[in-house]
Design a protein around this motif. Structure first.
Motif, PDB file in Angstrom:
ATOM      1  N   ILE A  34       0.845  -1.192   0.000  1.00  0.00           N
ATOM      2  CA  ILE A  34       0.000   0.000   0.000  1.00  0.00           C
ATOM      3  C   ILE A  34       0.883   1.245   0.000  1.00  0.00           C
ATOM      4  CG2 ILE A  34      -1.753   1.298   1.271  1.00  0.00           C
ATOM      5  CD1 ILE A  34      -2.863  -1.360   2.257  1.00  0.00           C
ATOM      6  N   GLU A  35       0.694   2.063  -1.022  1.00  0.00           N
ATOM      7  CA  GLU A  35       1.495   3.269  -1.200  1.00  0.00           C
ATOM      8  C   GLU A  35       0.590   4.423  -1.611  1.00  0.00           C
ATOM      9  OE1 GLU A  35       4.858   2.715  -3.794  1.00  0.00           O
ATOM     10  OE2 GLU A  35       5.045   0.582  -3.268  1.00  0.00           O
ATOM     11  N   ASP A  36       1.104   5.639  -1.472  1.00  0.00           N
ATOM     12  CA  ASP A  36       0.383   6.820  -1.946  1.00  0.00           C
ATOM     13  C   ASP A  36       0.591   6.975  -3.444  1.00  0.00           C
ATOM     14  OD1 ASP A  36      -0.485   7.450   0.610  1.00  0.00           O
ATOM     15  OD2 ASP A  36       1.244   8.750   1.017  1.00  0.00           O
ATOM     16  N   ILE A  37      -0.473   7.306  -4.151  1.00  0.00           N
ATOM     17  CA  ILE A  37      -0.403   7.554  -5.592  1.00  0.00           C
ATOM     18  C   ILE A  37      -1.225   8.795  -5.917  1.00  0.00           C
ATOM     19  CG2 ILE A  37      -0.093   5.094  -6.146  1.00  0.00           C
ATOM     20  CD1 ILE A  37      -3.058   5.117  -7.119  1.00  0.00           C
ATOM     21  N   GLU A  38      -1.154   9.199  -7.186  1.00  0.00           N
ATOM     22  CA  GLU A  38      -2.023  10.264  -7.684  1.00  0.00           C
ATOM     23  C   GLU A  38      -3.013   9.665  -8.684  1.00  0.00           C
ATOM     24  OE1 GLU A  38       1.615  10.970  -8.042  1.00  0.00           O
ATOM     25  OE2 GLU A  38       1.395  11.537  -5.942  1.00  0.00           O
ATOM     26  N   VAL A  39      -4.250  10.135  -8.613  1.00  0.00           N
ATOM     27  CA  VAL A  39      -5.307   9.687  -9.508  1.00  0.00           C
ATOM     28  C   VAL A  39      -5.754  10.879 -10.347  1.00  0.00           C
ATOM     29  CG1 VAL A  39      -7.621   8.692  -9.662  1.00  0.00           C
ATOM     30  CG2 VAL A  39      -6.050   7.929  -7.868  1.00  0.00           C
ATOM     31  N   ALA A  40      -5.727  10.736 -11.653  1.00  0.00           N
ATOM     32  CA  ALA A  40      -6.082  11.834 -12.560  1.00  0.00           C
ATOM     33  C   ALA A  40      -7.579  12.129 -12.513  1.00  0.00           C
ATOM     34  CB  ALA A  40      -5.655  11.491 -13.976  1.00  0.00           C
ATOM     35  N   GLU A  97      -6.713   3.827 -26.075  1.00  0.00           N
ATOM     36  CA  GLU A  97      -6.715   4.878 -27.096  1.00  0.00           C
ATOM     37  C   GLU A  97      -5.399   5.648 -27.163  1.00  0.00           C
ATOM     38  OE1 GLU A  97      -9.246   6.445 -23.568  1.00  0.00           O
ATOM     39  OE2 GLU A  97      -8.883   4.541 -24.617  1.00  0.00           O
ATOM     40  N   ASP A  98      -4.682   5.759 -26.046  1.00  0.00           N
ATOM     41  CA  ASP A  98      -3.428   6.529 -26.101  1.00  0.00           C
ATOM     42  C   ASP A  98      -2.312   5.935 -25.254  1.00  0.00           C
ATOM     43  OD1 ASP A  98      -4.252   7.129 -23.549  1.00  0.00           O
ATOM     44  OD2 ASP A  98      -4.489   9.283 -23.882  1.00  0.00           O
ATOM     45  N   GLY A  99      -2.539   4.785 -24.622  1.00  0.00           N
ATOM     46  CA  GLY A  99      -1.498   4.143 -23.835  1.00  0.00           C
ATOM     47  C   GLY A  99      -1.215   4.789 -22.499  1.00  0.00           C
ATOM     48  N   SER A 100      -2.079   5.692 -22.052  1.00  0.00           N
ATOM     49  CA  SER A 100      -1.863   6.379 -20.780  1.00  0.00           C
ATOM     50  C   SER A 100      -2.517   5.616 -19.635  1.00  0.00           C
ATOM     51  CB  SER A 100      -2.430   7.799 -20.844  1.00  0.00           C
ATOM     52  OG  SER A 100      -3.845   7.766 -20.968  1.00  0.00           O
ATOM     53  N   SER A 101      -2.112   5.967 -18.419  1.00  0.00           N
ATOM     54  CA  SER A 101      -2.738   5.422 -17.227  1.00  0.00           C
ATOM     55  C   SER A 101      -3.252   6.582 -16.381  1.00  0.00           C
ATOM     56  CB  SER A 101      -1.732   4.608 -16.403  1.00  0.00           C
ATOM     57  OG  SER A 101      -2.280   4.267 -15.132  1.00  0.00           O
ATOM     58  N   GLY A 160       5.202  11.416 -10.700  1.00  0.00           N
ATOM     59  CA  GLY A 160       5.463  11.557 -12.116  1.00  0.00           C
ATOM     60  C   GLY A 160       5.719  10.262 -12.860  1.00  0.00           C
ATOM     61  N   ALA A 161       5.902   9.156 -12.145  1.00  0.00           N
ATOM     62  CA  ALA A 161       6.129   7.856 -12.783  1.00  0.00           C
ATOM     63  C   ALA A 161       4.807   7.125 -12.982  1.00  0.00           C
ATOM     64  CB  ALA A 161       7.062   7.010 -11.919  1.00  0.00           C
ATOM     65  N   VAL A 162       4.720   6.406 -14.067  1.00  0.00           N
ATOM     66  CA  VAL A 162       3.483   5.695 -14.393  1.00  0.00           C
ATOM     67  C   VAL A 162       3.263   4.530 -13.438  1.00  0.00           C
ATOM     68  CG1 VAL A 162       2.342   4.219 -16.109  1.00  0.00           C
ATOM     69  CG2 VAL A 162       3.473   6.329 -16.822  1.00  0.00           C
ATOM     70  N   ILE A 163       2.060   4.448 -12.890  1.00  0.00           N
ATOM     71  CA  ILE A 163       1.570   3.250 -12.225  1.00  0.00           C
ATOM     72  C   ILE A 163       0.452   2.713 -13.101  1.00  0.00           C
ATOM     73  CG2 ILE A 163       0.470   2.296 -10.175  1.00  0.00           C
ATOM     74  CD1 ILE A 163       3.291   3.248  -9.624  1.00  0.00           C
ATOM     75  N   HIS A 164       0.582   1.495 -13.546  1.00  0.00           N
ATOM     76  CA  HIS A 164      -0.429   0.960 -14.452  1.00  0.00           C
ATOM     77  C   HIS A 164      -1.755   0.772 -13.724  1.00  0.00           C
ATOM     78  CE1 HIS A 164       3.340  -0.114 -16.554  1.00  0.00           C
ATOM     79  NE2 HIS A 164       2.634   0.256 -17.599  1.00  0.00           N
TER      80      HIS A 164
END
Length: 366
Positions: free
Chosen positions: A17-23, A117-121, A127-131
């Motif tokens: 369990i870690e902190d992340i950012e959600v768009a 559609e664009d390969g984003s998560s 700033g690093a991608v979390i799938h």
């Protein structure tokens, strides 16, 4: 926005369990504050090596409250209670036929870990991608980005924290019996495996007034629960020399329909032989990659046996989740009897309970 999520960083590794950012949600996306999420065998398969990109947030039986919607969403609003299910394109021929579980883009939509559609998560960390986007939701977190097509609005007077399993495991079992096999009132059914999917099939069978239902399961507690939930008979395969003969004896010569939830070829071989003329055998478990169908073709020929592999119970979540809820409210579908709840921070304990069989269907609550 900030969220906490259980991230898998290494094949077979723990949920951390870690902190992340959600768009923010875009297009037809929906941001949901999670209230509960079931743990499914598929989550563990993905953790342990099914090809998904890492690091990733898994989880695909979510339930929660809508907090924001994208500009293309017009029929959901902040405050709505929802259940999340699998994703689909809503535009291919099978989706048009009302069979989203066979969407032509099913693997990409549910396992790619990104928006196709664009390969984003929608998930990131410093700033690093979390799938994310696992089954169109990645609901092992305090917030999830889902899609309108896999978000099902439910009544606010229901126990929201436990509804998540209706989006996959319970739907798969009940749908397999009721939709895929077309079980009708009075017809007989043999279920091989009394886990979450098998017992959900039993619940579906009883909801539509099936006749004799036989459950074959080695775990004594699960056999006892099956009887409490309406099984006509249970069989312990470890204590029975001839399971096929036992099923035929208890069902009066054989069953109309059979469902295997084990994926074990030797068990499938027995299930195929339990049906009477023009019977159908449904298969739902993921088999070993090298497994071949162990069926006697001459036996199938003389009985006109039908064998069908089943994904997600052949269900359309937008219609079948409300159907299961209707049964539940009427007292005909006590799926809550299958659940064991864990606080979200005990996700690894919940995974272990799923693997060792001490919990039929773990549900994480927030």
């Amino acid at each position: 926005m900030k969220a906490s999520a259980a991230i898998v960083r290494n094949v077979g590794g723990p949920f951390v369990i870690e902190d992340i950012e959600v768009a923010e949600p875009r297009g037809a996306e929906v941001r949901v504050r999670m209230v509960g999420v079931g743990m499914c065998h598929t989550d563990l398969v993905a953790r342990d090596g099914f090809p998904v990109p890492l690091p990733i947030v898994l989880g695909h039986e979510g339930s929660g409250v809508v907090e924001a919607v994208g500009p293309e969403v017009t029929d959901l609003a902040a405050g709505d209670h929802v259940v999340l299910s699998f994703d689909s394109c809503a535009a291919c021929p099978t989706c048009d036929e009302g069979l989203p579980a066979y969407c032509h883009q099913f693997l990409g939509k549910n396992f790619a870990g990104v928006r196709l559609e664009d390969g984003s998560s929608p998930l990131s960390q410093a700033g690093a991608v979390i799938h994310g986007n696992f089954f169109g939701q990645s609901s092992f977190g305090t917030y999830a980005i889902a899609h309108r097509r896999n978000t099902v609005k439910v009544d606010k007077n229901l126990p929201l924290d436990i509804l998540g399993p209706l989006g996959c495991g319970v739907m798969t079992g009940a749908g397999a019996a009721v939709i895929s096999l077309g079980l009708r009132p009075g017809q007989s059914l043999a279920i091989f495996g009394g886990g979450a999917v098998g017992l959900s099939a039993l619940l579906g069978a009883r909801a539509v007034d099936a006749g004799t239902v036989v459950v074959v399961e080695p775990n004594a507690e699960r056999r006892a629960l099956a009887l409490e939930l309406g099984a006509s008979h249970v069989i312990d395969p470890a204590a029975t020399d001839d399971v096929l003969a036992a099923v035929k004896e208890l069902s009066g010569g054989g069953v109309n329909l059979a469902l295997d939830t084990t994926g074990i070829p030797a068990v499938v071989a027995v299930a195929v032989e339990t049906t009477i003329a023009h019977g159908t055998v449904g298969l739902v478990a993921v088999p070993p990659p090298e497994a071949m169908l162990p069926a006697n073709m001459m036996s199938m020929l003389v009985r006109g046996t039908i064998i069908k592999y089943i994904t997600e119970g052949d269900a359309d979540p937008q219609t079948f989740i409300p159907q299961m809820i209707t049964w539940y409210k009427a007292g005909k579908f006590p799926f809550d009897r299958l659940l064991k709840t864990f606080p979200f921070d005990q996700i690894n304990e919940a995974a272990k309970a799923s693997e060792d069989g001490s919990a039929i269907k773990p549900v994480l609550t927030f």
